[in-house]
Motif scaffolding. Structure first.
Motif, mmCIF file in Angstrom:
data_model
loop_
_atom_site.group_PDB
_atom_site.id
_atom_site.type_symbol
_atom_site.label_atom_id
_atom_site.label_comp_id
_atom_site.label_asym_id
_atom_site.label_seq_id
_atom_site.Cartn_x
_atom_site.Cartn_y
_atom_site.Cartn_z
ATOM 1 N N TRP A 80 30.120 37.191 33.403
ATOM 2 C CA TRP A 80 31.436 36.813 33.899
ATOM 3 C C TRP A 80 31.626 35.315 34.074
ATOM 4 O O TRP A 80 32.178 34.841 35.042
ATOM 5 C CB TRP A 80 31.796 37.574 35.179
ATOM 6 C CG TRP A 80 30.807 37.498 36.313
ATOM 7 C CD1 TRP A 80 30.792 36.583 37.338
ATOM 8 C CD2 TRP A 80 29.708 38.367 36.556
ATOM 9 N NE1 TRP A 80 29.746 36.811 38.168
ATOM 10 C CE2 TRP A 80 29.059 37.923 37.720
ATOM 11 C CE3 TRP A 80 29.189 39.481 35.906
ATOM 12 C CZ2 TRP A 80 27.936 38.538 38.233
ATOM 13 C CZ3 TRP A 80 28.065 40.091 36.434
ATOM 14 C CH2 TRP A 80 27.463 39.620 37.578
ATOM 15 N N HIS A 100 31.496 41.286 31.252
ATOM 16 C CA HIS A 100 32.669 41.054 32.095
ATOM 17 C C HIS A 100 33.162 42.390 32.626
ATOM 18 O O HIS A 100 32.924 43.427 32.023
ATOM 19 C CB HIS A 100 33.808 40.398 31.287
ATOM 20 C CG HIS A 100 33.638 38.927 31.121
ATOM 21 N ND1 HIS A 100 34.136 38.016 32.007
ATOM 22 C CD2 HIS A 100 32.997 38.209 30.172
ATOM 23 C CE1 HIS A 100 33.817 36.797 31.600
ATOM 24 N NE2 HIS A 100 33.130 36.895 30.481
ATOM 25 N N GLY A 101 33.881 42.338 33.719
ATOM 26 C CA GLY A 101 34.464 43.541 34.280
ATOM 27 C C GLY A 101 35.973 43.457 34.274
ATOM 28 O O GLY A 101 36.553 42.465 33.851
ATOM 29 N N LYS A 102 36.636 44.498 34.751
ATOM 30 C CA LYS A 102 38.093 44.526 34.755
ATOM 31 C C LYS A 102 38.706 43.559 35.768
ATOM 32 O O LYS A 102 39.843 43.159 35.626
ATOM 33 C CB LYS A 102 38.590 45.942 35.059
ATOM 34 C CG LYS A 102 38.351 46.907 33.914
ATOM 35 C CD LYS A 102 39.154 48.156 34.110
ATOM 36 C CE LYS A 102 38.318 49.203 34.781
ATOM 37 N NZ LYS A 102 39.028 50.455 34.974
#
Length: 104
Positions: A80, A100-102
């Protein structure tokens, strides 16, 4: 090539962080025998700002006219943090894992 004004305030801190990281790589190369480090198999990475530093070190040719010895780096791990002003990635670039995440 025109530089984006949006990221201009990050140039000096990014350059300084990359220089610090290059100093660590030099230390690894200098002390490889003492600590039995394979200096040809260095994975570099980090989270957030650390990921930005790793990505920019590995995929930039230079920053503010400075070039860096990236020998031995065989992988980038970016959690991220990826950001680059000018992406310069091609088939000869170091392989990367980018997570990466939402909510990023």
């Amino acid at each position: 090539r025109q530089r984006s004004k949006k990221w201009e305030h990050w140039r000096a801190p990014l350059r300084d962080a990359i220089i610090d990281t290059v100093m660590v790589l030099e230390w690894i190369r200098t002390n490889r025998e003492k600590y039995r480090i394979n200096h040809q198999r260095i994975a570099i990475g980090g989270t957030s700002a650390g990921g930005q530093i790793a990505v920019n070190l590995c995929y930039r040719e230079e920053i503010d006219g400075l070039t860096f010895d990236k020998s031995g780096i065989f992988a980038v791990i970016d959690m991220w943090g990826a950001w680059m002003e000018n992406e310069n990635i091609n088939s000869k670039s170091v392989p990367a894992v980018i997570i990466h995440g939402k909510a990023d």
